[in-house]
Write an enzyme that holds these catalytic residues in place. Structure first.
Site, short mmCIF file in Angstrom:
data_model
loop_
_atom_site.label_atom_id
_atom_site.label_comp_id
_atom_site.label_asym_id
_atom_site.label_seq_id
_atom_site.Cartn_x
_atom_site.Cartn_y
_atom_site.Cartn_z
N CYS A 255 0.80 -1.13 0.05
CA CYS A 255 0.22 0.09 -0.11
C CYS A 255 1.04 1.12 -0.01
O CYS A 255 1.67 1.59 -0.83
CB CYS A 255 -1.06 0.05 1.29
SG CYS A 255 -2.35 1.20 1.04
N HIS A 348 -3.82 -5.03 -0.24
CA HIS A 348 -3.59 -5.47 1.41
C HIS A 348 -3.64 -7.04 1.55
O HIS A 348 -4.75 -7.63 1.60
CB HIS A 348 -4.66 -4.72 2.34
CG HIS A 348 -4.39 -3.25 2.71
ND1 HIS A 348 -3.46 -3.00 3.59
CD2 HIS A 348 -4.54 -2.26 1.70
CE1 HIS A 348 -3.45 -1.48 3.47
NE2 HIS A 348 -4.20 -1.15 2.46
N GLU A 350 -2.82 -8.62 3.76
CA GLU A 350 -2.83 -9.04 5.14
C GLU A 350 -4.39 -8.67 5.59
O GLU A 350 -4.70 -8.78 6.74
CB GLU A 350 -1.89 -8.24 6.01
CG GLU A 350 -2.30 -6.88 6.40
CD GLU A 350 -2.46 -6.12 5.05
OE1 GLU A 350 -3.00 -4.92 5.67
OE2 GLU A 350 -2.29 -6.15 4.02
#
Length: 373
Positions: A255, A348, A350
């Site tokens: 990001c 993202h 995660e």
């Protein structure tokens, strides 16, 4: 449910009237919309949303309440929250408090009972812009004047607001295989969790760390986290990245970290018209052809060529991933002598609320460190 009236005014003069949601007061920020059907708790506690008023495109918000496990940081970071139909009661066994009550407890001003579909369409047409929400009065002209005097996102430097003050360690689960220094530009809780589950000890360090301090840690790899603001203001983080690349340490960024990585390699960044936010964005890996549905939260992007490699002082750079909606750069990879040395993605992998298609990128980071150890 609140019976207080509230008003929302965009900087172009567009006005929406509804009811207050959350704390009573006034707030200002950049109006952005998020298309996720779930995961509002993770969204609200994501440090990348500093300075932004988030509009939920899903019509029904708050039905699972608020719990003690799903926060991505220690607090809510959004400047304001906009929903259409707030839930009358929380319906999850994990809930400890309602969303409305949590917004009040943390002083987050919001508005409900407005046409969020119309607001989102307007922002898609006109672009993200400054906005104000008030439940203190109904004078649209007065609020519009305040909106136009509020800060813009372009040129905003929010990293110092969100970064940790002191380093801290998240221990590896099971035998320790590697140690990684994670530069906290606004890191989320699930990021170290993804790494420690792969045998990585994570040392989260402040964004203000010097290049000398960072390199003296002699970790197996360096991670650049997500974060808020305009990447053009992050000169210190760019300098850290260049130092790591010069020392030939394995590096992975996500990001905001992708934008910092890109600027360290010599590319510019630019502001998107209305950005990508939500958990349903399709991205193609240009190397393998694999398509992942991914979580996004970015209003800026890297300006790198899709049609050619670029030679830099650190090696050869290619755009590795693109968004299938608009061809925005979604990843970069740096190779030296034909071997992968560092990489980044704009999305993202995660994302705690999902989807989980891209979690394999943490395995790629492990493989990179293993190959260069």
């Amino acid at each position: 449910m609140s019976t207080n009236k509230a008003i929302l005014v965009l900087e172009d003069g567009t006005v929406f009237r509804g009811r207050s949601y959350g704390a009573i007061g006034e707030t200002f920020g950049e109006a952005v919309f998020s298309t996720g059907m779930s995961g509002y708790q993770e969204t609200l506690t994501d440090p990348s949303y500093v300075g932004q008023v988030v509009i939920a495109t899903a019509p029904h918000i708050g039905n699972t309440g608020w719990n003690d496990e799903d926060d991505e940081s220690q607090r809510i970071w959004v400047s304001g929250y906009v929903v259409r139909d707030p839930a009358r009661r929380a319906s999850s066994w994990r809930s400890t408090i309602s969303l409305d009550e949590q917004l009040v407890a943390q002083g987050i001003v919001g508005i409900s009972d407005i046409d969020t579909r119309a607001l989102t369409i307007h922002l898609r047409d006109a672009g993200a812009m400054r906005v104000g929400i008030s439940s203190l009065g109904e004078d649209a002209a007065d609020l519009l004047d305040k909106v136009r005097r509020s800060p813009r996102m372009e040129g905003a430097d929010h990293v110092a607001t969100v970064t940790t003050n002191e380093p801290y360690v998240v221990q590896a689960v099971g035998p320790k295989r590697f140690t990684v220094a994670a530069i906290d530009l606004g890191i989320k809780s699930n990021t170290p969790r993804q790494m420690v589950e792969r045998g990585i000890e994570v040392i989260v360090v402040p964004a203000s760390i010097t290049a000398e301090e960072l390199l003296e840690m002699n970790t197996d790899g360096v991670f650049l986290s997500n974060g808020p603001g305009d990447p053009a203001t992050a000169d210190h983080a760019v300098g850290l990245t260049r130092a790591v690349l010069g020392a030939r340490r394995p590096m992975f960024g996500i990001c905001f970290g992708n934008q910092i990585f890109g600027r360290a390699l010599g590319f510019d960044t630019y502001k998107l018209k209305y950005g990508h936010r939500g958990i349903n964005q399709p991205v193609r890996d240009r190397t393998t052809g694999r398509i992942d549905i991914t979580a996004h939260n970015h209003g800026f992007a890297v300006d790198a060529p899709l049609d050619k490699s670029v030679e830099t002082e650190f090696g050869t750079v290619n755009v590795s991933h693109v968004c299938l909606n608009d061809d925005v750069v979604e990843g970069l990879e740096l190779r030296r002598d034909g071997q992968l040395r560092a990489f980044s993605v704009q999305y993202h992998p995660e994302a705690a609320a999902g989807p989980h298609d891209a979690e394999h990128l943490f395995d790629r980071f492990v493989a990179l460190m293993q190959a260069t150890k």
